[in-house]
Structure formats: C-alpha cells, structure tokens
Design a protein around this motif. Structure first.
Motif, short mmCIF file in Angstrom:
data_model
loop_
_atom_site.label_atom_id
_atom_site.label_comp_id
_atom_site.label_asym_id
_atom_site.label_seq_id
_atom_site.Cartn_x
_atom_site.Cartn_y
_atom_site.Cartn_z
N THR A 79 0.82 -1.10 -0.22
CA THR A 79 0.52 0.38 0.12
C THR A 79 0.92 1.22 -0.08
OG1 THR A 79 -0.44 -0.18 2.58
CG2 THR A 79 -1.54 -0.90 1.14
N LEU A 80 -0.03 2.04 -0.42
CA LEU A 80 0.94 3.18 -0.44
C LEU A 80 2.07 3.80 -1.28
CD1 LEU A 80 -0.12 4.33 3.41
CD2 LEU A 80 -1.18 5.08 0.71
N THR A 81 2.64 3.15 -2.17
CA THR A 81 3.23 3.49 -2.85
C THR A 81 3.68 4.81 -3.65
OG1 THR A 81 3.08 1.97 -4.64
CG2 THR A 81 4.24 0.84 -2.74
N ILE B 97 7.24 9.40 -6.06
CA ILE B 97 6.22 10.56 -4.31
C ILE B 97 6.80 9.52 -3.27
CG2 ILE B 97 4.24 9.94 -2.73
CD1 ILE B 97 2.58 9.69 -4.67
N SER B 98 7.29 7.71 -4.03
CA SER B 98 7.82 7.44 -2.09
C SER B 98 9.86 7.06 -2.98
CB SER B 98 7.85 6.12 -1.63
OG SER B 98 6.64 5.14 -3.13
N ASP C 162 12.88 0.47 1.57
CA ASP C 162 12.69 1.52 0.67
C ASP C 162 14.62 1.27 0.61
OD1 ASP C 162 13.83 4.55 -0.66
OD2 ASP C 162 12.80 5.74 1.11
N LEU C 163 15.22 1.57 -1.37
CA LEU C 163 16.20 1.25 -1.33
C LEU C 163 17.29 2.60 -1.15
CD1 LEU C 163 15.99 -0.79 -4.50
CD2 LEU C 163 16.83 -1.41 -1.99
N GLY C 164 16.82 3.21 -0.55
CA GLY C 164 17.77 5.33 -0.28
C GLY C 164 17.73 5.51 -1.97
N GLY D 173 14.35 11.95 -7.61
CA GLY D 173 13.67 13.59 -7.32
C GLY D 173 12.46 12.87 -8.15
N MET D 174 12.10 12.29 -9.16
CA MET D 174 10.75 11.84 -10.01
C MET D 174 11.14 10.19 -10.76
SD MET D 174 8.18 14.12 -9.21
CE MET D 174 6.61 14.25 -10.75
#
Length: 300
Positions: free
Chosen positions: A87-89, A109-110, A124-126, A130-131
């Motif tokens: 969810t919420l990716t 977004i993420s 999260d691969l860090g 930016g986009m």
C-alpha cells in the motif's frame, strides 16, 4: 459526430475507473480483464510462470477528501483473484526479479522500492531520486535502470552505486532494455521514443509525434510495442523506429503496457475500450437521434 458521441458514452460506465485489458500481438481480440476503481494505473509486469500480472497505481481511492498514494496489486492473468500487495507506494513503473523473488518499483512519491513478490519485506532502497517513474532490470549482472525526470540512471539492485547515464531534453517516463544489444529504450513526456547504449552514449530519437505512454520490447523479433495515450493507440515498430503499425485504435488513453510473448498477448491499462456493448451503442444512437431532432427544430 456519431463517433465522438459514442466515444464519450463509452466512458460513462467507467467514469471513475481504469481498465486493464489484453489483446493479441497482432492487435486483434481486445478484451477487458478488470476495472480498477479510482486508481491511476502506471505500470504492468507479467509473471508467466506463475500466471500472474502485477500493476502499480500512482493514486488510490479518495478517502475523506484526501487522495492517497496508490497500491501495488496482482491478479491472475485472466483478471481474477485480485490481491493488494503493498500500500501507499504511489508507484508508476514496476519490474520483476523472478529469480530472486523480488519486485521493484519506481515512484515519484516514495522513490525506488523493493519487496518480495508476495508483498512482504518492503524496502526503501534509499536511492536519491527526484521523480522516478520507469524501471527495468538487467539481472544478471544485477543492475536496475530507471527514469528520473530528465535523467536515465543505473544502480545496483541493492540501491548502491547510482550512476547518471543520460541527461534527457524532456522528462523521461517508461523504460525497457535490449539486453542482447546492450541498449536502453525509453519514452518521454515530449511524445518521443529514445534509445542509447547501456553506458548512456549514442542517444538516438527513434519515434516522434506521440503522447505519454509505456514501452515493451520483443528483442527476439526486433520489435518494440508502445502505448500512445494522447492519440488512443497501441502501436509497434522495429527497434530502429521504422515499420510503425497501428495495432489498435479502440482503446482510450492507454498508458501501461507489458508483453506475454509465450502467451502471445499484450497487457495494457486504459480509460476504456471501444466498440461499445450493444445496449450502450443503442442508447448512444438514440441520443444522437435526439440531438439531431433538436438541431433541426432549432434551425427551423
């Protein structure tokens, strides 16, 4: 015009939905597999061996006046057994690493994320981006390539060693790889398809005059397939950008595209598919008739 009214009517049953559909590689046999309510599907990936398709959504269903980042879902290849995995990716692009049991996504977004194919162990691969919107994998040797606004970048599958490869003249969107030819293909928001070598050299503009859309390669036959959401088309052409053919113009606003070469299918997301069901067609014809009568009365 009749065709304009019918196309308008075709979106009424799907006013808040996107369809995921498929058609044959020659463009025939278009069918709707499922409707995704209140979401914006950006990427599709196919796992033929497990009989699954995965897709991303930039936005999810509104809740309390808030529009959340969308989920990643999967279903059987016929559209049944839909599951929400992550969810919420807010992801656009998605790519599968079947040998290691992972999926990767690119989200404006993420960022760049990874999870197991069942949605567990979300990471999260860090990667500083930016986009990011499109992502493709080259494994082995273990690289990801992704679009990030006006850049094409590469990183290791663990997110390390991020390298800028191409600075693009317009925002890049979707991406795919010719692993045999060591070349990167991508679409851009300027309506073009581009190609470069894996190291970012020899950038070539292959196709122009498109709108935003996805891309998927059949390297074995030297053919690429893409969507053109502004012109309501799914097309194919040679890998050098020649021999362009309209496969279908019966889809409205197609974006995501993925190939199931073994099954001989193209999977895609779109706003709707035409022609319409007979009942809707008759309703539209009747409405056109009423519009014509009203115009004649007004003219009189």
């Amino acid at each position: 015009a009749l065709s304009t009214v019918l196309l308008f009517l075709s979106i009424i049953p799907l006013a808040n939905a996107v369809v995921i559909g498929r058609l044959n590689l020659d463009g025939s046999g278009a069918e709707v597999l499922l409707s995704v309510l209140d979401e914006r599907v950006g990427g599709i990936a196919i796992d033929r061996d497990q009989g699954k398709m995965y897709w991303t959504s930039l936005f999810g269903p509104p809740s309390g006046g808030f529009i959340p980042a969308g989920p990643i879902k999967r279903a059987n290849l016929d559209g049944t057994a839909v599951e929400t995995l992550v969810t919420l990716t807010g992801a656009e692009g998605i790519a599968l690493d079947r040998s290691n049991g992972h999926m990767y996504w690119a989200s404006p977004i993420s960022g760049i994320g990874r999870a197991n194919l069942d949605g567990t162990q979300v990471t999260d691969l860090g990667i500083p981006a930016g986009m990011p919107t499109g992502i493709a994998l080259d494994e082995p040797p273990g690289f990801m390539y992704f679009t990030d606004d006006t850049n094409i970048k590469r990183a290791n599958l663990d997110g390390s060693n991020v390298t800028d490869l191409v600075f693009t003249s317009e925002p890049a969107f979707a991406i795919d790889l010719d692993r045999d030819g060591n070349q990167i293909y991508w679409t851009s928001l300027g309506g073009n398809i581009w190609r470069s070598n894996f190291d970012g050299t020899n950038v070539v503009n292959l196709v122009t005059g498109l709108a935003n859309g996805g891309i998927s390669l059949d390297v074995a036959t030297s053919v690429m397939y893409w969507t053109d959401d502004g012109n309501d088309k799914i097309q194919r052409g040679s890998l050098d950008g020649t021999n362009i053919v309209d496969l279908t113009t019966t889809v409205m606003g197609p974006v995501a595209i993925a190939l199931d070469l073994e099954g001989g299918k193209i999977y895609f997301s779109a706003d709707a598919i035409v022609p319409l069901p007979p009942a809707v067609y008759l309703f539209g014809s009747g409405l056109v008739g009423l519009i014509g009568i009203a115009r004649r009365k007004k003219a009189a």
